[in-house]
Design a protein around this motif. Structure first.
Motif, PDB file in Angstrom:
ATOM      1  N   GLY A   1       6.612   6.703 -10.609  1.00  0.00           N
ATOM      2  CA  GLY A   1       6.913   6.465 -12.011  1.00  0.00           C
ATOM      3  C   GLY A   1       7.675   5.195 -12.297  1.00  0.00           C
ATOM      4  O   GLY A   1       7.462   4.553 -13.329  1.00  0.00           O
ATOM      5  N   THR A   2       8.582   4.815 -11.399  1.00  0.00           N
ATOM      6  CA  THR A   2       9.376   3.601 -11.639  1.00  0.00           C
ATOM      7  C   THR A   2       8.764   2.366 -11.006  1.00  0.00           C
ATOM      8  O   THR A   2       9.150   1.243 -11.348  1.00  0.00           O
ATOM      9  N   GLY A   3       7.844   2.565 -10.055  1.00  0.00           N
ATOM     10  CA  GLY A   3       7.295   1.414  -9.345  1.00  0.00           C
ATOM     11  C   GLY A   3       8.294   0.746  -8.434  1.00  0.00           C
ATOM     12  O   GLY A   3       8.123  -0.424  -8.072  1.00  0.00           O
ATOM     13  N   THR A   4       9.340   1.474  -8.048  1.00  0.00           N
ATOM     14  CA  THR A   4      10.354   0.934  -7.145  1.00  0.00           C
ATOM     15  C   THR A   4      10.446   1.795  -5.895  1.00  0.00           C
ATOM     16  O   THR A   4      10.061   2.963  -5.902  1.00  0.00           O
ATOM     17  N   VAL A   5      10.986   1.222  -4.825  1.00  0.00           N
ATOM     18  CA  VAL A   5      11.084   1.921  -3.553  1.00  0.00           C
ATOM     19  C   VAL A   5      12.292   2.855  -3.554  1.00  0.00           C
ATOM     20  O   VAL A   5      13.189   2.737  -4.400  1.00  0.00           O
ATOM     21  N   PRO A   6      12.348   3.812  -2.616  1.00  0.00           N
ATOM     22  CA  PRO A   6      13.444   4.789  -2.627  1.00  0.00           C
ATOM     23  C   PRO A   6      14.838   4.182  -2.617  1.00  0.00           C
ATOM     24  O   PRO A   6      15.735   4.690  -3.304  1.00  0.00           O
ATOM     25  N   GLY A   7      15.047   3.121  -1.874  1.00  0.00           N
ATOM     26  CA  GLY A   7      16.375   2.518  -1.829  1.00  0.00           C
ATOM     27  C   GLY A   7      16.829   1.978  -3.157  1.00  0.00           C
ATOM     28  O   GLY A   7      18.037   1.830  -3.398  1.00  0.00           O
ATOM     29  N   ALA A   8      15.887   1.684  -4.060  1.00  0.00           N
ATOM     30  CA  ALA A   8      16.225   1.178  -5.384  1.00  0.00           C
ATOM     31  C   ALA A   8      16.401   2.302  -6.391  1.00  0.00           C
ATOM     32  O   ALA A   8      17.420   2.374  -7.084  1.00  0.00           O
ATOM     33  N   HIS A   9      15.418   3.212  -6.493  1.00  0.00           N
ATOM     34  CA  HIS A   9      15.571   4.273  -7.494  1.00  0.00           C
ATOM     35  C   HIS A   9      16.604   5.315  -7.092  1.00  0.00           C
ATOM     36  O   HIS A   9      17.221   5.941  -7.956  1.00  0.00           O
ATOM     37  N   GLY A  10      16.810   5.521  -5.798  1.00  0.00           N
ATOM     38  CA  GLY A  10      17.932   6.338  -5.357  1.00  0.00           C
ATOM     39  C   GLY A  10      17.674   7.821  -5.216  1.00  0.00           C
ATOM     40  O   GLY A  10      18.591   8.562  -4.863  1.00  0.00           O
ATOM     41  N   LEU A  11      16.449   8.294  -5.479  1.00  0.00           N
ATOM     42  CA  LEU A  11      16.124   9.693  -5.199  1.00  0.00           C
ATOM     43  C   LEU A  11      15.671   9.748  -3.752  1.00  0.00           C
ATOM     44  O   LEU A  11      14.485   9.725  -3.432  1.00  0.00           O
ATOM     45  N   LEU A  12      16.648   9.840  -2.868  1.00  0.00           N
ATOM     46  CA  LEU A  12      16.454   9.535  -1.455  1.00  0.00           C
ATOM     47  C   LEU A  12      16.224  10.763  -0.586  1.00  0.00           C
ATOM     48  O   LEU A  12      16.458  10.716   0.621  1.00  0.00           O
ATOM     49  N   GLY A  13      15.751  11.855  -1.182  1.00  0.00           N
ATOM     50  CA  GLY A  13      15.467  13.035  -0.403  1.00  0.00           C
ATOM     51  C   GLY A  13      15.550  14.279  -1.251  1.00  0.00           C
ATOM     52  O   GLY A  13      15.833  14.235  -2.450  1.00  0.00           O
ATOM     53  N   TYR A  14      15.284  15.413  -0.624  1.00  0.00           N
ATOM     54  CA  TYR A  14      15.364  16.695  -1.316  1.00  0.00           C
ATOM     55  C   TYR A  14      16.787  16.960  -1.788  1.00  0.00           C
ATOM     56  O   TYR A  14      17.022  17.287  -2.948  1.00  0.00           O
TER      57      TYR A  14
ATOM     58  N   ALA B   1       0.835  -1.205   0.000  1.00  0.00           N
ATOM     59  CA  ALA B   1       0.000   0.000   0.000  1.00  0.00           C
ATOM     60  C   ALA B   1       0.869   1.254   0.000  1.00  0.00           C
ATOM     61  O   ALA B   1       0.643   2.177   0.777  1.00  0.00           O
ATOM     62  N   SER B   2       1.860   1.285  -0.884  1.00  0.00           N
ATOM     63  CA  SER B   2       2.694   2.475  -1.014  1.00  0.00           C
ATOM     64  C   SER B   2       2.563   3.042  -2.416  1.00  0.00           C
ATOM     65  O   SER B   2       2.050   2.382  -3.328  1.00  0.00           O
ATOM     66  N   LEU B   3       3.044   4.259  -2.609  1.00  0.00           N
ATOM     67  CA  LEU B   3       2.993   4.868  -3.939  1.00  0.00           C
ATOM     68  C   LEU B   3       3.716   4.024  -4.978  1.00  0.00           C
ATOM     69  O   LEU B   3       3.319   3.995  -6.147  1.00  0.00           O
ATOM     70  N   ALA B   4       4.781   3.350  -4.573  1.00  0.00           N
ATOM     71  CA  ALA B   4       5.534   2.513  -5.514  1.00  0.00           C
ATOM     72  C   ALA B   4       4.712   1.345  -6.030  1.00  0.00           C
ATOM     73  O   ALA B   4       5.054   0.741  -7.055  1.00  0.00           O
ATOM     74  N   ASP B   5       3.612   1.020  -5.348  1.00  0.00           N
ATOM     75  CA  ASP B   5       2.785  -0.120  -5.740  1.00  0.00           C
ATOM     76  C   ASP B   5       1.643   0.262  -6.676  1.00  0.00           C
ATOM     77  O   ASP B   5       0.978  -0.622  -7.233  1.00  0.00           O
ATOM     78  N   LEU B   6       1.406   1.566  -6.860  1.00  0.00           N
ATOM     79  CA  LEU B   6       0.205   1.984  -7.585  1.00  0.00           C
ATOM     80  C   LEU B   6       0.250   1.652  -9.071  1.00  0.00           C
ATOM     81  O   LEU B   6      -0.596   0.910  -9.579  1.00  0.00           O
ATOM     82  N   LEU B   7       1.211   2.195  -9.804  1.00  0.00           N
ATOM     83  CA  LEU B   7       1.249   1.945 -11.247  1.00  0.00           C
ATOM     84  C   LEU B   7       1.467   0.470 -11.583  1.00  0.00           C
ATOM     85  O   LEU B   7       0.834  -0.040 -12.521  1.00  0.00           O
ATOM     86  N   PRO B   8       2.350  -0.249 -10.873  1.00  0.00           N
ATOM     87  CA  PRO B   8       2.443  -1.682 -11.168  1.00  0.00           C
ATOM     88  C   PRO B   8       1.110  -2.412 -11.033  1.00  0.00           C
ATOM     89  O   PRO B   8       0.805  -3.306 -11.830  1.00  0.00           O
ATOM     90  N   THR B   9       0.310  -2.038 -10.035  1.00  0.00           N
ATOM     91  CA  THR B   9      -1.002  -2.665  -9.871  1.00  0.00           C
ATOM     92  C   THR B   9      -1.912  -2.340 -11.046  1.00  0.00           C
ATOM     93  O   THR B   9      -2.606  -3.220 -11.580  1.00  0.00           O
ATOM     94  N   LEU B  10      -1.903  -1.080 -11.492  1.00  0.00           N
ATOM     95  CA  LEU B  10      -2.786  -0.670 -12.587  1.00  0.00           C
ATOM     96  C   LEU B  10      -2.401  -1.342 -13.895  1.00  0.00           C
ATOM     97  O   LEU B  10      -3.270  -1.850 -14.622  1.00  0.00           O
TER      98      LEU B  10
ATOM     99  N   ALA C   1      10.475  14.703  -4.938  1.00  0.00           N
ATOM    100  CA  ALA C   1      11.366  13.977  -5.835  1.00  0.00           C
ATOM    101  C   ALA C   1      11.345  12.483  -5.547  1.00  0.00           C
ATOM    102  O   ALA C   1      11.289  11.653  -6.462  1.00  0.00           O
ATOM    103  N   THR C   2      11.372  12.121  -4.279  1.00  0.00           N
ATOM    104  CA  THR C   2      11.343  10.716  -3.892  1.00  0.00           C
ATOM    105  C   THR C   2      10.041  10.062  -4.319  1.00  0.00           C
ATOM    106  O   THR C   2      10.023   8.977  -4.911  1.00  0.00           O
ATOM    107  N   SER C   3       8.926  10.717  -4.029  1.00  0.00           N
ATOM    108  CA  SER C   3       7.626  10.126  -4.315  1.00  0.00           C
ATOM    109  C   SER C   3       7.354  10.008  -5.803  1.00  0.00           C
ATOM    110  O   SER C   3       6.812   8.993  -6.264  1.00  0.00           O
TER     111      SER C   3
ATOM    112  N   THR D   1       0.749   4.888   1.617  1.00  0.00           N
ATOM    113  CA  THR D   1       1.871   5.564   2.244  1.00  0.00           C
ATOM    114  C   THR D   1       2.826   6.052   1.160  1.00  0.00           C
ATOM    115  O   THR D   1       3.018   5.396   0.138  1.00  0.00           O
ATOM    116  N   ALA D   2       3.404   7.221   1.403  1.00  0.00           N
ATOM    117  CA  ALA D   2       4.247   7.841   0.386  1.00  0.00           C
ATOM    118  C   ALA D   2       5.571   7.107   0.208  1.00  0.00           C
ATOM    119  O   ALA D   2       6.031   6.889  -0.916  1.00  0.00           O
ATOM    120  N   GLY D   3       6.194   6.708   1.304  1.00  0.00           N
ATOM    121  CA  GLY D   3       7.574   6.230   1.292  1.00  0.00           C
ATOM    122  C   GLY D   3       8.448   7.241   1.996  1.00  0.00           C
ATOM    123  O   GLY D   3       8.045   8.389   2.236  1.00  0.00           O
TER     124      GLY D   3
END
Length: 404
Positions: A117-130, A32-41, A110-112, A102-104
């Motif tokens: 868009g990538t359907g991956t969590v912050p630790g994977a895509h690497g945009l880990l903050g402002y 139930a995170s933002l990273a799960d939305l587009l993959p589900t759709l 930038a993180t969200s 949940t946002a993540g």
């Protein structure tokens, strides 16, 4: 349990939490995170390689995601008069069918957007903050403004869900401000298919509906930023912010009323927001606190989600001091503790190329408090509304559904 989301590690959000990083209320990665939305759709549209992680979403041939920057779940619940249409779509207890995601972490734009868009969590895509440190240069990298410049696809190499959907024959489009068409953040997080730029909000949602009807299977993303902008500048207790909420509520209704057949509209956000008082107890100024500065080479992140980079050999001392100074107002963790606790994704999510972007010390606000930096970050330090941490008001975002 918070509005239907069970947060692993949460031990009573209203109670004083111990300093153990494992007690922070984790984002619901994988369910139930933002990273799960587009993959589900797109899984429901038959795009190969994706699974439907978010339960209870009925597949649709045409999916539209309307992301309202800064309008969290808690803000909609608190402002039904300003957002009557969106509030009508909230959970069943309020007469609607919506639910929170949940946002993540960090809960920042930038993180969200990269998670969406990538359907991956912050630790994977690497945009880990402002802002985070670039291990290759040692400099702070602003991932929203993309300064200093670095190659976008080197910084974030994962393909987007839009690209996969487009390759699978789904009509894919992003409808947003023309200013965002060629930005690095768009390239790494939201590229794939066609980009259509419109300035006016009404034109934007009308074009989104047109693009949704342009294919037998469609995936359309559209975005509105001014709720966040007004919240940062004036706060979420301001007439300016309320006016923007009223306006975007009308936009959402307009889009919902113009959906083509076999469509689903999902209204969501990238984070919520909290107003922080301008007093010494609520705003701890890093640039005026010699103890917090000791041993620190770079200060990254933002006020409620700090990446702290220590001078060589000082990481343990910096961790101890930040824990001592911030007490129970922040969850304060070492890099490895934050990773092990699951702040940036489940076990194994943090990739080797992103590991060094995380602070030697990571501090996430639990109370209504921020660590500002008045000299280094004068613009950010002057903001009224803030976000970034893992509290419900920042972390919970809506998933409001309308079907044609």
């Amino acid at each position: 349990m918070t509005d239907g989301i069970e947060w692993p590690g949460a031990t009573g959000l209203g109670e004083p939490a111990p300093l153990d990083p494992a007690t922070a209320p984790l984002p619901a990665y994988g369910s139930a995170s933002l990273a799960d939305l587009l993959p589900t759709l797109v899984a429901g549209q038959g795009v190969p390689g994706f699974t439907a992680a978010i339960g209870e979403l009925t597949p649709a041939d045409r999916n539209c995601v309307f992301l309202i920057d800064g309008l969290g779940w808690e803000q909609i619940k608190a402002h039904p008069d300003e957002a009557p249409f969106l509030a009508s779509l909230l959970g069943t207890s309020l007469g609607g069918t919506g639910r929170p995601l949940t946002a993540g972490f960090p809960s920042t734009t930038a993180t969200s957007l990269a998670s969406v868009g990538t359907g991956t969590v912050p630790g994977a895509h690497g945009l880990l903050g402002y802002t985070v440190r670039d291990p290759a240069t040692g400099a702070l990298m602003n991932q929203l403004r993309w300064k200093p410049w670095t190659q976008p696809r080197v910084w974030q190499p994962h393909p987007t869900v839009f690209e996969a959907a487009h390759a699978a024959g789904v009509h894919t489009a992003q409808v947003s401000s023309p200013a965002f068409e060629s930005t690095p953040l768009t390239q790494v997080a939201l590229s794939g298919g066609t980009f259509r730029g419109k300035l006016a909000g009404e034109d934007r949602v009308d074009l989104a509906a047109e693009q949704l009807a342009a294919g037998d299977r469609s995936l359309v993303y559209t975005y509105y930023s001014e709720v966040d902008s007004k919240g940062h500048r004036f706060g979420i207790d301001s007439d300016a912010w309320r006016g923007q909420v009223m306006y975007v509520d009308q936009l959402a209704r307009r889009l919902a009323e113009n959906l083509p057949p076999r469509s689903a509209l999902y209204v969501t956000a990238d984070h919520g927001m909290i107003d922080i008082p301008f007093d010494e107890e609520s705003r701890i100024d890093f640039d005026e606190d010699w103890a917090l500065r000791a041993g620190v080479a770079l200060l990254g992140g933002e006020g409620r989600a700090r990446h702290v980079y220590a001078v060589p050999g000082a990481a343990a001392d910096v961790l101890a001091v930040w824990r001592d100074v911030l007490g129970e107002q922040f969850w304060v963790a070492s890099r490895d503790e934050a990773i092990a606790a699951g702040w940036f994704g489940p076990a194994g999510a943090v990739e080797e190329r992103t590991y060094g972007r995380i602070g030697d010390v990571v501090a996430a606000a639990r109370d209504d408090v921020v660590v500002t930096a008045s000299e280094r970050e004068p613009r950010e330090s002057a903001m009224v509304g803030m976000h970034g941490s893992m509290t419900p008001v920042e972390q919970l975002v809506p998933l409001l559904e309308v079907r044609s």
